[in-house]
Design an enzyme around this catalytic site. Structure first.
Site, PDB file in Angstrom:
ATOM      1  N   GLY A  65     -34.244 -37.827 -18.186  1.00  0.00           N
ATOM      2  CA  GLY A  65     -33.779 -38.622 -19.309  1.00  0.00           C
ATOM      3  C   GLY A  65     -32.584 -39.491 -18.971  1.00  0.00           C
ATOM      4  O   GLY A  65     -32.476 -40.043 -17.872  1.00  0.00           O
ATOM      5  N   SER A  66     -31.640 -39.572 -19.893  1.00  0.00           N
ATOM      6  CA  SER A  66     -30.547 -40.535 -19.774  1.00  0.00           C
ATOM      7  C   SER A  66     -29.587 -40.249 -18.624  1.00  0.00           C
ATOM      8  O   SER A  66     -28.857 -41.143 -18.199  1.00  0.00           O
ATOM      9  CB  SER A  66     -29.754 -40.578 -21.088  1.00  0.00           C
ATOM     10  OG  SER A  66     -30.555 -41.075 -22.145  1.00  0.00           O
ATOM     11  N   THR A  67     -29.552 -39.015 -18.118  1.00  0.00           N
ATOM     12  CA  THR A  67     -28.672 -38.735 -16.986  1.00  0.00           C
ATOM     13  C   THR A  67     -29.123 -39.478 -15.726  1.00  0.00           C
ATOM     14  O   THR A  67     -28.369 -39.551 -14.750  1.00  0.00           O
ATOM     15  CB  THR A  67     -28.626 -37.221 -16.691  1.00  0.00           C
ATOM     16  OG1 THR A  67     -29.961 -36.722 -16.599  1.00  0.00           O
ATOM     17  CG2 THR A  67     -27.869 -36.491 -17.782  1.00  0.00           C
ATOM     18  N   SER A  80     -26.055 -45.126 -24.465  1.00  0.00           N
ATOM     19  CA  SER A  80     -27.305 -44.622 -23.901  1.00  0.00           C
ATOM     20  C   SER A  80     -28.510 -45.386 -24.435  1.00  0.00           C
ATOM     21  O   SER A  80     -29.468 -44.812 -24.968  1.00  0.00           O
ATOM     22  CB  SER A  80     -27.458 -43.120 -24.208  1.00  0.00           C
ATOM     23  OG  SER A  80     -28.350 -42.517 -23.292  1.00  0.00           O
TER      24      SER A  80
END
Length: 603
Positions: free
Chosen positions: A316-318, A372
């Site tokens: 995901g966003s990481t 994000s």
């Protein structure tokens, strides 16, 4: 007076026996000679046979009688953490056997046989067991009675001091894990048959087996050891220890913080990792739920594997900072550029929208990370050619097994090049960290690459074998240069803005510059997203002015509407960083540097 008469004549002796001498016949002499010659020849032949032909067998028989052999009990090497704290060790234990037919007390006549009651009276207090229990175990048996097992060395010595004939102590090693569950997910354990079942005990089994030779010593007739009977190397003492890179103190902080958060959010599981970005050493790898390797039989076998190196998930966003670094490396975006975030868009018939369904308008790349923005990432990565995007994901090793000494590490999953290039939705979802999968360990490795100037280091948890109390120093800088250091420096600045202004505000620590990124990804199983199932994570790099450590916390399936990376994973990461700064004696960031970071324009 009549005179007595005396007979003065000499008495005659009776005639003796006279043996007539006759000459011996030559035949008789020859017979005697032949008998003696045959006897001497036989003796000479027997002597030659014993010394020449039968000598090896006789020598072997003599050595067997004269030589005392002591077979090793199979000890394993000790495992210690980076500071020398014991993690796993072998301790000698004893089984006590009784042979009632030989019972005899000190001072007794050697031929006297004592009844079991006399022995039990002295033995019961030493073993701290009721006499009746020992009586029941012996019963009417004459030999081979197991009275006790798992006796510690002190108790065994007190049994020896009793001097009772008919008691036999059998030594055996027992593997102990002084830290309990703290390192269970990494070290693993041995089963009751001393067969390694998981972790380093299994993957490094050959290295952990202690070098032990059979001790053979020749003795004289009175039992005195003969110096010439010792073979070279039999007195060699193997004192090697396997040293880990993990720090028990930091591991405990991570374990406690993680367990508390997983329990609070009723999550399925969680993991926290800390890596030295300069050389790939892991200082902490805490996982929950876990188990106690000293009592492994009480736990579900599913806990014996470390999921952070064996299970895949969509980051995901990481992963967004990684993708922006790739776009900068390809010169597809400008550090001061902007993208339009309309809140949603459609790619190949598939809708894509931000997690909050909001539009952020025209924003710069630090803001893309701060809020994000999925749409902003899709528009940014659309400027990178699809084949080049796939090439970089493949070069970073997403679909390859990482070079690590962590047991059970697996490769991630990445769509094949043809599918990735020909379907626009694939690079679109990959831009915000979905559509491919990897392990938490692999994600941490790539963020360490951003932190150390673009070098991809190999994550590892061991420093090798060391002798005695000696400890190895940290490894030197290593890794393969993949990205331009100038590119990674820009992205780190953007990650710092996430902590200063964005979703990572909760990670701010006074006087320290920290970069980070939150992530809240949908959870997929067999290619289908599970409704309501999330994986929350937070990754941090510190200190930004001279990065040394990367911290990653991942929590699987936390419950509740407010379960996000910033609320679930970030608090754990903050506690770990606070302890890390103290343990590693990291000085505060320079005030001038901190001020410059605060005044830096968003572009």
């Amino acid at each position: 007076m009549a005179a007595s008469s005396t007979d003065l004549r000499p008495r005659r002796r009776p005639p003796g026996r006279v043996v007539d001498l006759h000459p011996i016949s030559p035949g008789r002499l020859l017979s005697v000679y032949l008998i003696l010659a045959v006897g001497l020849t036989g003796l000479a032949a027997r002597l030659a046979w014993l010394q020449v032909v039968d000598s090896p067998r006789l020598q072997a028989k003599a050595r067997a009688i004269q030589t005392h052999s002591q077979v090793p009990i199979g000890k394993r090497r000790t495992i210690v953490d980076r500071t020398g704290r014991l993690v796993a060790l072998d301790e000698e234990r004893y089984t006590l056997w009784a042979h009632p037919r030989y019972f005899n007390l000190p001072g007794d006549d050697p031929q006297k046989l004592r009844p079991p009651a006399d022995v039990i009276e002295r033995l019961a207090p030493v073993l701290a067991v009721p006499p009746a229990s020992l009586e029941d175990r012996i019963g009417g048996r004459r030999s081979g009675v197991k009275l006790a097992t798992d006796l510690d060395p002190d108790t065994a010595e007190r049994v020896r001091e009793l001097g009772i004939s008919g008691l036999d102590l059998e030594a055996y090693p027992q593997r102990l894990y002084p830290q309990g569950s703290l390192f269970a997910n990494v070290v693993g354990f041995l089963n009751l048959e001393r067969v390694p079942q998981a972790g380093l005990e299994q993957s490094r089994d050959r290295d952990l087996k202690r070098h032990e030779a059979v001790l053979r010593m020749r003795r004289g007739a009175d039992g005195t050891p003969l110096p010439e009977g010792l073979q070279a190397g039999v007195l060699y003492g193997d004192d090697l220890r396997l040293q880990l890179t993990l720090d028990a103190r930091l591991q405990q902080v991570a374990q406690q913080a993680l367990s508390k958060q997983v329990k609070q959010w009723k999550a399925k599981r969680g993991v926290a990792l800390v890596m030295d970005v300069r050389n790939g050493e892991l200082l902490a790898l805490a996982s929950t739920p876990t188990y106690d390797p000293n009592k492994f039989w009480k736990f579900n076998p599913g806990l014996f594997r470390e999921w952070s190196v064996q299970d895949l998930y969509e980051p995901g966003s990481t992963f967004k900072p990684i993708n922006l670094a790739l776009a900068l490396q390809e010169k597809a975006i400008d550090p001061n550029g902007r993208v339009n975030d309309s809140g949603s868009l459609t790619i190949g018939g598939w809708p894509i929208f931000n997690h909050d369904k909001r539009a952020n308008g025209v924003i710069d790349f630090p803001t893309v990370l701060q809020v994000s923005s999925n749409v902003g990432m899709v528009n940014a990565m659309a400027r990178v050619k699809r084949d080049r995007f796939w090439h970089w994901l493949h070069t970073l090793g997403i679909d390859a097994v990482p070079d690590t000494d962590l047991p059970g590490a697996v490769a991630g999953q990445l769509k094949d090049r043809q599918q990735f290039v020909s379907h626009p939705i694939e690079p679109a979802v990959a831009s915000f960290g979905q559509g491919f999968s990897l392990t938490p360990l692999k994600l941490l490795q790539m963020h360490a690459m951003l932190a150390n100037g673009g070098r991809l280091v190999s994550p590892h948890i061991t420093r090798g074998l060391r002798s005695g109390d000696a400890l190895a120093s940290p490894a030197s800088r290593s890794g393969v240069q993949l990205l331009d250091p100038a590119v990674t420096k820009v992205v780190l600045g953007w990650m710092e803005s996430v902590v200063e202004k964005g979703s990572g505000k909760g990670a701010k620590l006074a006087a320290y510059r920290i970069g980070g990124k939150t992530g809240t990804a949908q959870k997929a199983r067999n290619g289908v997203y599970i409704p309501g199932a999330r994986i929350c994570s937070f990754v941090a790099v510190l200190p930004i002015e001279d990065p040394r450590f990367a911290v990653l916390v991942v929590v699987d399936e936390p419950q509740g509407a407010n379960a996000y990376g910033s609320t679930v994973a970030l608090p754990v990461s903050r506690q770990i960083m606070e302890a890390l700064l103290v343990l590693e004696k990291i000085p505060p960031s320079k005030p001038a540097a901190a001020a410059a970071a605060t005044a830096r324009p968003a572009a």
